[in-house]
Design an enzyme around this catalytic site. Structure first.
Site, PDB file in Angstrom:
ATOM      1  N   GLY C  40     -53.552  44.360  64.557  1.00 31.80           N
ATOM      2  CA  GLY C  40     -53.360  43.143  63.969  1.00 31.80           C
ATOM      3  C   GLY C  40     -52.617  42.114  64.665  1.00 31.80           C
ATOM      4  CG  LEU C  43     -47.308  34.506  61.059  1.00 37.50           C
ATOM      5  CD1 LEU C  43     -46.546  33.969  59.839  1.00 37.50           C
ATOM      6  CD2 LEU C  43     -46.853  33.546  62.465  1.00 37.50           C
ATOM      7  CB  ALA C  44     -46.354  41.213  60.823  1.00 40.87           C
ATOM      8  N   GLY C  45     -47.966  41.082  63.494  1.00 44.76           N
ATOM      9  CA  GLY C  45     -48.829  41.743  64.591  1.00 44.76           C
ATOM     10  C   GLY C  45     -48.154  41.159  65.883  1.00 44.76           C
ATOM     11  CG  HIS C 266     -52.206  29.446  45.827  1.00 42.49           C
ATOM     12  ND1 HIS C 266     -52.131  28.165  45.318  1.00 42.49           N
ATOM     13  CD2 HIS C 266     -50.925  29.650  46.799  1.00 42.49           C
ATOM     14  CE1 HIS C 266     -51.157  27.588  46.128  1.00 42.49           C
ATOM     15  NE2 HIS C 266     -50.482  28.337  46.833  1.00 42.49           N
ATOM     16  CB  SER C 284     -50.300  23.297  50.953  1.00 41.22           C
ATOM     17  OG  SER C 284     -48.795  23.390  50.703  1.00 41.22           O
ATOM     18  NE  ARG C 331     -47.369  30.047  46.342  1.00 40.87           N
ATOM     19  CZ  ARG C 331     -47.546  30.536  47.480  1.00 40.87           C
ATOM     20  NH1 ARG C 331     -47.674  31.774  47.688  1.00 40.87           N
ATOM     21  NH2 ARG C 331     -47.498  29.661  48.365  1.00 40.87           N
ATOM     22  CG  HIS C 402     -52.577  32.716  48.174  1.00 42.54           C
ATOM     23  ND1 HIS C 402     -53.129  32.193  49.290  1.00 42.54           N
ATOM     24  CD2 HIS C 402     -51.295  32.617  48.351  1.00 42.54           C
ATOM     25  CE1 HIS C 402     -52.174  31.815  49.832  1.00 42.54           C
ATOM     26  NE2 HIS C 402     -51.101  31.993  49.492  1.00 42.54           N
ATOM     27  NE  ARG C 436     -46.770  35.680  49.811  1.00 43.08           N
ATOM     28  CZ  ARG C 436     -46.924  34.240  50.040  1.00 43.08           C
ATOM     29  NH1 ARG C 436     -45.893  33.515  50.422  1.00 43.08           N
ATOM     30  NH2 ARG C 436     -48.177  33.610  49.827  1.00 43.08           N
TER      31      ARG C 436
END
Lengths: 234, 248, 638
Positions: C40, C43-45, C266, C284, C331, C402, C436
């Protein structure tokens, strides 16, 4: 990579060469036009100007050689880039609609080649004065004025009274105008002297300048065809 | 509405391609262009034929994966719109739509209308970064950056790397992509120390990949789904030129 | 196996610092002897691969997209939270921690969340240094906006493209490492299995999506950063390619899956327009800063033009029900309120599945230009998709799947129950509990990748002392063979149904039975129906083409096959959790006024599911959640 490679090998370097040589040629085109327009001041002015240039070989030959180099580099970079550009898209689109691009921008190469042909003809016509291609039956070398200077005024008028020659000249000037309308603004882009603030001014200014140059150059054959200077020829 | 699709089919990178014609029936105007292709593909599968391979992922105009030349224009020619956000309400009943892949030496075809854009990644690897490691960075507010500069940088940074600029350019030039990336970083104070090196390295790689050069026709800007300005190319030219001439 | 969360001892605020000191380090000269696989490149990967490369590890990074820059993190719009307190409005690490824990309905692990809040400040600094063009004020300092679930302005943003800019930042760092040769990138490559040797994850089996070739890659540790499983619902805001295959196949190799029933719906997405719909598009959440949500008070007004409905006939239901948070309610609450209004027959637009998000007041108050400046790109996007101009008529929005809070269970070190297998970002379960908060996904992805894993993975290397793996090991050959068989099986059925139609059916079922509202009867029905559907899949699916070629149908069918199993575990988990919390709303468990009724006595645990074999019931393990610094209050946004 050293500076030579950055300039002569890279695509951007070649665009720089194209822009800088284009700039010099553009300045020549402007200067040449101003010189030529002296024809409207009558035989005395233009013949004196011609004599001044020809009697100073130490000025005119460096200028000629410089221009020749500029033309050579301009054409060389155009040719190289064009070969590379063709290689960049080996398979053409079946349908291709160019969006947002001007006609001038897409015909720079073709227009440039026709202009180059014109330049050769123009040099043979008025600089080397080859009799065979002026289609008047007269030899321009023999034209001299009262002060034994080369009669440039008579040469121009005689030359342009041929509608075919004038027609080709006008066609070439319109192509030059098209070439410059894109070339002048591109020059700023390639050198990097453009941003969103100046861009509209430069783009419109380039078209305006190209138009002025077209009017300046074409006014001479048009005026001659309309009868300007016919007394001299007779 | 009913449409006719004329689609480029090519089994893989080695084989020759050709156009095939397919009907697209009962298309609804709220469908996106890719949803229309999904429906056509479902029909093709049902008929035992190989579905059309095309790239797409986020389908909301940001990942840059979708890449179709529609009727001769990359992404179909609606201002600021990627293929995935193009909706069928822009087409007329009975129309024939030609679908081709991005065509460029640097973007070899993988299959049908899906191409390989790894060349863009390699250009990025050559210099599309600021050389900082993780950790040890100053506070985010340590360097004030004027709003105008930050906004300009963001304008350039909006590039989604789809390659439409290359596909639209008559020279298959990648200058708009490279310029956007160089400008984003070179405009910011953080990118200043290596700005000439970056421009030189990325342009060198761009040439190596076999992209053409910029003739300033502006068709890249016209098809760019993020409307990246042509003026960024001037900025790249400037940074490259100064870098080359001053030996930076 | 008992769940060891490995939370360091000591006071909450000092745990991470203490842990960083206590863990073992790998000598810089030895780092290059360790191979790490990162699956992946979001962002994390990307941030993990880049940082590990910088540290000197030998990294291989895999992604299914054609470039690491296209991972779906790129689609996050609104922003990223950080406890910088630049606005001097009372923010702090502790407040961000508390908001996140509370937003997660007290179902997240306290120590992880505190660490997340602590490193949030470093993320902003890191991104600014990389050249991420965050929005700035005229004075040149960073700008902030407020976001759902918080009463302070702590969200940093780059227009409506924050995810894109953060990802491009991480991608640029990754590119730098690829250029330097510390990371080798494998785009258009999909992970299809984890290889376990002597109880440790020692590599993966991948399929080259272009050539179809299946190959083995050995490493000293495997890092999964493969995102969420939202596409199990077929329609979601995820990218078309997002899938649960990596975490699902790791689950089958011993990495427990935690809380799969926690899915976030979402509230502000563009409503479905028809059967052809292939995905949903998010608008957004930041829009709720200035937009007002409403539906008509009377059913009969629903078909009228919104402008013709008088102010008194409008129900601004979020402002009415949650006066202190209003349109910025979290949310899950906003989504359920929209569902409730539509269930009452007061929905608007096609199918009556939509509510208005109205900017008329904001335009009056701030002027058109301010609204255009703030949300111009979102309004443009809305117009492209719907053909409507939201400056003139209110937007229509409806909730959509989402984000998924559940995922692979990990300990404090982000290591799963399969030693040597680390899981980051949305793929793990760790930080968001049952719900979240907005602008926290980007924060978690980057925190895990830049600032947590690079420390904790070293500790694993230094303390586990595993033998160097080799891809010629028999276990790799066996796993490769299994993958080949699986692929052949998919291709050999040649039935009547397309993978899409089966996926759509599964998604519809889950959306109805395990979506915004769930109940025991519905879940049981789904649990009966899913195995039938799965059987149908394996009997009737038609996967065209061949194995050894670029075959998108085959890629997709494999992912759908995993969703067919994943969906079942999700329903099982939802049925087990006899309470309502965050994104998990069990209709049987609600307060008299329709709010979620949590049951802390019985369900304050993480449900981690262990795979016990195909066609065998999974076993649930509980990690009890203990809160030392916060009091488990009822979450109220009234």
């Amino acid at each position: 990579m050293n500076i030579i490679a950055y300039l002569f090998k890279s695509s951007l370097g070649k665009k720089y060469i194209m822009a800088v040589t284009g700039c010099c040629l553009f300045l020549f085109v402007v200067g040449h036009m101003v010189g030529n327009l002296q024809v409207f001041l009558g035989p005395e002015a233009i013949n004196r100007y011609g004599h001044f240039l020809q009697s100073n070989p130490e000025l005119i030959w460096p200028a000629r050689l410089g221009l020749l180099t500029m033309v050579a580099l301009h054409i060389w970079s155009a040719a190289r880039l064009s070969v590379e550009n063709r290689a960049a898209r080996p398979v053409a689109y079946q349908t291709y609609k160019p969006m947002g691009s001007s006609y001038a921008s897409r015909t720079m190469l073709m227009g440039g080649l026709i202009i180059a042909t014109f330049i050769i003809y123009h040099l043979l016509h008025f600089t080397f004065q080859v009799q065979a291609i002026n289609f008047t039956g007269q030899n321009f070398v023999d034209f001299t004025d009262a002060e034994k200077r080369h009669d440039i005024f008579k040469m121009i008028v005689t030359g342009f009274r041929n509608p075919l020659v004038s027609g080709f000249y006008l066609l070439s000037m319109s192509l030059l105008c098209l070439h410059l309308s894109h070339g002048v603004s591109s020059m700023f882009q390639s050198i990097g002297w453009k941003n969103d603030t100046y861009r509209p001014i430069i783009d419109k200014g380039a078209c305006l300048v190209a138009g002025v140059i077209f009017l300046g150059y074409s006014s001479i054959p048009v005026a001659i065809l309309l009868g300007f200077g016919k007394d001299v020829v007779k | 509405m009913n449409l006719t699709l004329k689609v480029w089919r090519q089994k893989n990178g080695q084989s020759a391609g050709h156009f095939d014609t397919y009907p697209a029936r009962d298309v609804i105007e709220d469908m996106s262009f890719l949803e229309m292709l999904d429906v056509v593909n479902e029909d093709l599968i049902a008929a035992g034929k190989d579905p059309i391979a095309f790239d797409s992922d986020c389908r909301e105009g940001i990942c840059g994966m979708c890449s179709l030349v529609i009727n001769g224009v990359p992404h179909g020619g609606h201002r600021g719109t990627a293929t995935c956000q193009l909706h069928m309400r822009h087409f007329k009943d009975g129309e024939t739509i030609t679908i081709e892949p991005w065509r460029a030496e640097a973007f070899p075809i993988i299959k049908d209308v899906a191409v390989n854009r790894a060349a863009f990644d390699r250009i990025m690897q050559a210099g599309g970064f600021i050389s900082v490691n993780t950790g040890g960075t100053p506070d985010g507010n340590a360097i004030p950056i004027s709003k105008a500069v930050a906004d300009k940088s963001m304008d350039a940074a909006a590039c989604i790397g789809c390659g439409a600029c290359v596909a639209a350019c008559k020279n298959a030039s990648a200058m708009l992509f490279v310029a956007a990336k160089v400008s984003q970083l070179n405009l910011l104070p953080q990118g200043e120390p290596e700005k000439h090196r970056r421009a030189l390295a990325m342009v060198t790689q761009m040439d190596k990949e076999g992209f053409g050069s910029c003739t300033v026709t502006g068709s890249c800007e016209a098809v760019c789904p993020k409307e990246i300005s042509l003026s960024f190319i001037a900025k790249l030219n400037r940074d490259y030129g100064i870098g080359a001439l001053l030996g930076k | 196996m008992a769940l060891e969360s490995n939370i360091p001892s000591g006071p909450l605020a000092q745990k991470w610092d203490k842990h960083k000191f206590d863990i073992k380090l790998v000598n810089p000269a030895n780092k290059r002897k360790f191979d790490v696989i990162v699956v992946g490149s979001g962002l994390a990967g990307a941030s993990a691969a880049a940082t590990l490369g910088e540290l000197g590890y030998k990294v291989k990074c895999f992604c299914y997209q054609d470039s690491p820059r296209r991972a779906h993190s790129i689609a996050a719009q609104g922003g990223i939270n950080a406890a910088k307190n630049y606005q001097n409005d009372g923010d702090s690490v502790h407040r961000l921690f508390y908001d996140t824990i509370k937003g997660g309905d007290f179902r997240a692990r306290e120590a992880n969340v505190y660490r997340l809040a602590q490193v949030s400040v470093n993320i902003i600094d890191q991104c600014v240094a990389q050249g991420v063009p965050f929005a700035r004020e005229y004075g040149g300092l960073l700008s902030n906006r407020s976001f759902g679930g918080a009463q302070v302005s702590r969200t940093f943003y780059a227009r409506g493209q924050t995810g894109q800019q953060l990802l491009l930042g991480a991608y640029s760092a990754l590119c730098r490492q690829i250029g330097m040769g510390t990371v080798k990138m494998y785009p258009r490559t999909e992970m299809l299995d984890v290889v376990v040797i002597d109880g440790h994850a020692k590599g993966i089996i991948v399929r080259d999506l272009v050539s179809g070739e299946i190959s083995s890659h050995a490493a000293d540790a495997v890092v999964l950063a493969t995102g969420g499983y939202g596409n199990v619902f077929f329609l979601s805001t995820n990218a078309k390619g997002c899938n649960a295959t990596a975490i699902w196949r790791a689950y089958k190799k011993g990495a427990y899956l935690a809380n799969p029933c926690y899915t976030q719906i979402h509230p502000t997405c563009i409503p479905v327009s028809g059967e052809h719909q292939s995905k949903l598009t998010l608008m957004s959440e930041s829009l709720r800063n200035d937009g007002r949500v409403w539906v008509p008070k009377k059913k009969e007004d629903c078909d009228k033009a919104p402008g013709s409905i008088a102010e008194d006939d409008r129900d601004y239901y979020l402002e009415r029900k949650y006066p202190s948070y209003g349109n910025l309610a979290p949310r899950d609450i906003s989504s359920r309120a929209a569902k409730e209004a539509c269930d009452q027959g007061r929905g608007v637009g096609p199918g009556k599945l939509g509510v208005y998000l109205d900017f008329a007041d904001a335009i009056k108050r701030l002027g058109l230009n301010v609204i255009r400046e703030r949300y111009g790109n979102l309004f443009d996007m809305y117009e492209k998709i719907t053909g409507e101009n939201a400056y003139q008529v209110p937007m229509r929005i409806y909730p959509a799947v989402h984000y998924t809070m559940g995922g692979t269970w990990v300990d404090y070190n982000l290591m799963s129950t399969l030693p040597g297998l680390f899981v980051l970002g949305e793929a793990n379960f760790s930080d968001h509990g049952a719900n979240r908060l907005g602008a926290s996904a980007l924060m978690q992805g980057l925190a895990d990748g830049y600032f947590v894993l690079p420390y904790t993975i070293g500790n694993y290397f230094a303390s586990s002392k595993q033998a160097k793996p080799s891809s010629s090991h028999a276990e790799f050959k066996r796993a490769e063979e299994e993958v080949r068989k699986f692929t052949q099986r998919l291709l050999s059925i040649k039935g009547k149904r397309t993978p899409t139609s089966l996926h759509r059916e599964l998604g519809k079922l889950l959306w109805e039975k395990c979506g915004m509202g769930r109940n025991a009867a519905g879940l049981k029905e789904a649990l009966k129906r899913i195995p039938e559907l799965r059987e149908e899949f394996w009997k009737t699916v038609n996967v065209t083409g061949e194995a050894m070629e670029f075959n998108q149908a085959l890629e997709y069918a494999g992912r759908v096959a995993d969703f067919m199993e994943f969906g079942e575990l999700m329903c099982l988990d939802a049925l087990d959790r006899n309470e309502s919390c965050g994104g998990h709303f069990r209709e049987e468990f609600q307060t008299p006024d329709g709010e979620a009724a949590r049951n802390d006595e019985k369900y304050a645990y993480v449900a981690a599911w262990e795979f016990r074999g195909q066609n065998q019931a999974p076993v649930m393990h509980k990690e009890t959640l203990e809160y030392t610094e916060v009091h488990m209050s009822t979450r109220s946004y009234k």
